[in-house]
Scaffold this active site. Structure first.
Site, PDB file in Angstrom:
ATOM      1  N   LYS A 244       0.851  -1.198   0.000  1.00 24.53           N
ATOM      2  CA  LYS A 244       0.000   0.000   0.000  1.00 24.53           C
ATOM      3  C   LYS A 244       0.884   1.243   0.000  1.00 24.53           C
ATOM      4  O   LYS A 244       1.679   1.445   0.908  1.00 24.53           O
ATOM      5  CB  LYS A 244      -0.912  -0.008   1.233  1.00 24.53           C
ATOM      6  CG  LYS A 244      -1.715   1.291   1.433  1.00 24.53           C
ATOM      7  CD  LYS A 244      -2.665   1.211   2.631  1.00 24.53           C
ATOM      8  CE  LYS A 244      -3.310   2.562   2.930  1.00 24.53           C
ATOM      9  NZ  LYS A 244      -4.208   2.535   4.107  1.00 24.53           N
ATOM     10  N   ASP A 249      -2.597  10.074   4.016  1.00 23.81           N
ATOM     11  CA  ASP A 249      -4.012   9.717   4.149  1.00 23.81           C
ATOM     12  C   ASP A 249      -4.733  10.714   5.054  1.00 23.81           C
ATOM     13  O   ASP A 249      -4.642  10.643   6.271  1.00 23.81           O
ATOM     14  CB  ASP A 249      -4.124   8.291   4.727  1.00 23.81           C
ATOM     15  CG  ASP A 249      -5.575   7.816   4.797  1.00 23.81           C
ATOM     16  OD1 ASP A 249      -6.458   8.487   4.232  1.00 23.81           O
ATOM     17  OD2 ASP A 249      -5.802   6.756   5.428  1.00 23.81           O
ATOM     18  N   LYS A 256     -10.235  12.557   8.447  1.00 24.56           N
ATOM     19  CA  LYS A 256      -9.783  12.124   9.776  1.00 24.56           C
ATOM     20  C   LYS A 256      -9.662  13.337  10.682  1.00 24.56           C
ATOM     21  O   LYS A 256      -9.266  14.400  10.218  1.00 24.56           O
ATOM     22  CB  LYS A 256      -8.383  11.498   9.677  1.00 24.56           C
ATOM     23  CG  LYS A 256      -8.304  10.138   9.037  1.00 24.56           C
ATOM     24  CD  LYS A 256      -6.854   9.662   9.028  1.00 24.56           C
ATOM     25  CE  LYS A 256      -6.693   8.374   8.245  1.00 24.56           C
ATOM     26  NZ  LYS A 256      -7.364   7.219   8.855  1.00 24.56           N
ATOM     27  N   ASP A 268       1.515   6.042   5.784  1.00 20.96           N
ATOM     28  CA  ASP A 268       0.527   5.135   5.185  1.00 20.96           C
ATOM     29  C   ASP A 268       1.050   4.461   3.910  1.00 20.96           C
ATOM     30  O   ASP A 268       0.312   3.734   3.239  1.00 20.96           O
ATOM     31  CB  ASP A 268      -0.777   5.894   4.912  1.00 20.96           C
ATOM     32  CG  ASP A 268      -2.005   5.015   5.076  1.00 20.96           C
ATOM     33  OD1 ASP A 268      -1.890   3.926   5.673  1.00 20.96           O
ATOM     34  OD2 ASP A 268      -3.083   5.415   4.588  1.00 20.96           O
ATOM     35  N   ASP A 327     -12.254   7.038   3.669  1.00 20.61           N
ATOM     36  CA  ASP A 327     -11.058   6.728   4.473  1.00 20.61           C
ATOM     37  C   ASP A 327     -10.694   5.239   4.388  1.00 20.61           C
ATOM     38  O   ASP A 327      -9.638   4.830   4.850  1.00 20.61           O
ATOM     39  CB  ASP A 327     -11.316   7.142   5.934  1.00 20.61           C
ATOM     40  CG  ASP A 327     -10.027   7.275   6.722  1.00 20.61           C
ATOM     41  OD1 ASP A 327      -8.943   7.255   6.112  1.00 20.61           O
ATOM     42  OD2 ASP A 327     -10.117   7.395   7.967  1.00 20.61           O
ATOM     43  N   GLU A 329      -9.564   3.716   1.932  1.00 25.14           N
ATOM     44  CA  GLU A 329      -8.982   3.888   0.591  1.00 25.14           C
ATOM     45  C   GLU A 329      -7.934   2.832   0.263  1.00 25.14           C
ATOM     46  O   GLU A 329      -7.737   2.492  -0.906  1.00 25.14           O
ATOM     47  CB  GLU A 329      -8.368   5.289   0.469  1.00 25.14           C
ATOM     48  CG  GLU A 329      -6.919   5.455   0.982  1.00 25.14           C
ATOM     49  CD  GLU A 329      -6.742   5.222   2.478  1.00 25.14           C
ATOM     50  OE1 GLU A 329      -7.759   5.244   3.204  1.00 25.14           O
ATOM     51  OE2 GLU A 329      -5.601   4.985   2.934  1.00 25.14           O
ATOM     52  N   ARG A 331      -7.769  -0.375   0.706  1.00 20.88           N
ATOM     53  CA  ARG A 331      -8.278  -1.586   0.063  1.00 20.88           C
ATOM     54  C   ARG A 331      -8.621  -1.336  -1.403  1.00 20.88           C
ATOM     55  O   ARG A 331      -8.575  -2.259  -2.221  1.00 20.88           O
ATOM     56  CB  ARG A 331      -9.490  -2.111   0.856  1.00 20.88           C
ATOM     57  CG  ARG A 331     -10.657  -1.184   0.886  1.00 20.88           C
ATOM     58  CD  ARG A 331     -11.668  -1.529   1.987  1.00 20.88           C
ATOM     59  NE  ARG A 331     -11.147  -1.192   3.317  1.00 20.88           N
ATOM     60  CZ  ARG A 331     -11.784  -1.460   4.448  1.00 20.88           C
ATOM     61  NH1 ARG A 331     -12.949  -2.082   4.445  1.00 20.88           N
ATOM     62  NH2 ARG A 331     -11.245  -1.116   5.603  1.00 20.88           N
TER      63      ARG A 331
END
Ligand code: BES
Ligand code: MN
Ligand code: ZN
Length: 477
Positions: A244, A249, A256, A268, A327, A329, A331
């Site tokens: 990833k 993020d 967030k 992230d 959020d 994101e 996946r």
């Protein structure tokens, strides 16, 4: 300059040295004077674990080992001792340290590993009071260890430094495009291939997940393909690593809250950094395996064109997804990479992602959360390696009941499940995009730490690198 790890079985009298020795043997080491020996004996009786002798031209550090429950625990104690020893070495301003082992169990390798990893420093952005490394060279003087083993360890630990550097780099200095450049540098240094697909290519590939997450961004996404394919590769079908690469993020429109939540989201892309580090170590060590790493990269932001909760997107493999939380994101970009992996007809695919707060809450920083479809042999192999390198694995089930949580009223899937078992529903989402043996690692709890945890350090840890490197390495034998 990273720490140097050398091999030289002769230690001269002016080189500071660490001696690894059992409690029963410490007092009778031939190289101690009778005064030193009685001091050591007395210290051992007091249960000292680290005993320092100052010979004025040479410092001697005795590391006293004791019975451990398992081999894995004994090795971990040595790595941790490396961390403790480094604090002493810094105080004593030691620059070069030799390690001799009197236990005959290759203990020097594990002590060196702990020292090396503890000695990591991010060359960050401080303009004042920059303290350079004190300890520069570790020399292993152990006839039970070969020069080749030392060399291999040096490369793996250098790779951990590289991975940590990538993760610690802030988004101000690491857009998706900059990440691709950083990967390219690693590739040319280690000798593997790196190709970066730009936005047009990503559009042509219809990677709807990656494109959707990128919609709110000012910066284009990249899709990175790293490949290590030595002529003597033992495997016909490649091993594929997926990481990833969310360089930042914010949560997107499902924003967030900043304190405690968004603040550290430059990390992230830790999954991307881990798989890039594994490629670096494989190539540096000329491991005879064909391995490919796939890294979708973008930031996740709430810009004017940002994808929104309620949107339906079409993924690389044609699956439609109703986005109910922007959020979730990771996946979405991973799913595109996982379905892209299919074209290589892989032997096994392993992905790494800082995917869910739920994984972090489930096991904290003590273990990597894993799930997958690769079967027992692979999972047991990984768990065994996990014990050996002390990156332990906690496996969670991919029971089909969990998939019900991902049913959408209007699309094939939605991108979030209910309140419970969020790391598993994330895993179930990914599973829908795989069609080969596959293992998923959620490293949200282990990749980035807010306080120092022994040789894992503070900030980026390089979580998962030593685990997969050593696992793949074992498959090459
Ligand atoms: N990057 C985060 C997960 C994360 C959380 C990593 C804490 C490291 C530390 C991920 O993209 C995310 O936001 N996950 C959400 C998913 C949820 C909306 C279903 C989460 O875990 O809250
Ligand atoms: Mn997120
Ligand atoms: Zn994320």
């Amino acid at each position: 300059m990273p720490t140097q790890l050398n091999y030289n079985t002769s230690v001269d009298k002016n080189t500071d040295v660490a001696l690894i020795v059992g409690a029963g043997e410490a007092g009778s080491l031939a190289e101690l004077s009778s005064e030193e020996a009685s001091y050591v004996t007395q210290q051992v009786e007091n249960e000292a674990k680290l005993i320092s002798l100052n010979r004025y031209t040479q410092r001697v550090y005795l590391l006293i080992t004791s019975e451990a429950k398992t081999e894995s625990a004994a090795r971990e104690t040595l790595r941790q001792a490396g961390y403790t020893l480094l604090k002493q070495l810094k105080a004593d301003k030691v620059q070069t340290l030799a390690i001799k082992d009197y236990t005959g169990s290759q203990a020097s390798l594990y002590l060196a590993e702990g020292l090396f990893l503890s000695n990591y420093q991010f060359q960050g952005y401080k303009t004042k009071n920059h303290k350079p490394h004190q300890l520069q060279t570790i020399t292993i003087a152990d006839t039970n260890v070969s020069e080749k083993e030392v060399q291999e360890l040096q490369h793996v630990l250098e790779a951990v430094y590289k991975t940590r550097d990538l993760v610690n780099q802030p988004n101000s200095h690491q857009s998706a495009t900059q990440l691709s450049e950083q990967l390219d540098e690693m590739a040319s240094e280690a000798g593997f291939m790196a190709e970066s697909l730009d936005e047009l290519r990503i559009m042509a590939l219809k990677m709807g997940g990656l494109l959707a997450v990128n919609q709110g961004s000012e910066e284009p996404p990249t899709f990175n393909i790293l490949e290590w394919k030595p002529e003597n590769a033992k495997n016909q079908q490649p091993y594929i690593l997926v990481g990833k690469g969310v360089v930042y993020d914010t949560g997107g429109l499902s924003l967030k809250p900043t304190p405690q939540s968004m603040d550290y989201m430059k990390s992230d892309m830790a999954g991307a950094a881990t798989v890039a580090g594994v490629m670096y170590a494989l190539a540096k060590n000329q491991v005879p395996l064909h391995v490919i790493a796939l890294i979708p990269a973008t930031d996740n932001r709430p810009g004017g064109k940002a994808y929104a909760p309620g949107d339906v997107i079409t993924m690389h493999n044609g699956t439609t997804v109703e986005v109910l939380n922007t959020d979730a994101e990771g996946r979405l970009i991973l799913a595109d990479a996982l379905s892209f992996a299919q074209k290589y007809n892989p032997q096994l695919v392993i992905d790494f992602a800082t995917l869910t707060g739920s994984a972090m809450r489930a096991v904290g920083k003590e273990g990597l959360v894993a799930m997958g479809t690769a079967g027992e042999e692979v999972m047991n192999g990984l768990k065994q390696t996990g014990e050996a390198v002390y990156e332990r694995i906690v496996e969670f089930p991919l029971w089909d009941e969990y998939k019900k949580q991902l049913e959408s009223d209007i699309a094939d899937l939605k991108n979030i499940g209910g309140a419970d078992a969020g790391h598993i529903t994330a895993g179930k989402f990914l599973e829908a995009f795989t069609s080969y043996p596959w293992v998923h690692f959620d490293i949200a709890g282990t990749a980035y730490l807010h306080s120092e945890d022994s040789y894992r350090g503070k900030l980026a840890t390089g979580s998962g690198l030593r685990l997969v490197y050593n696992y793949l390495r074992s498959l090459a034998n």
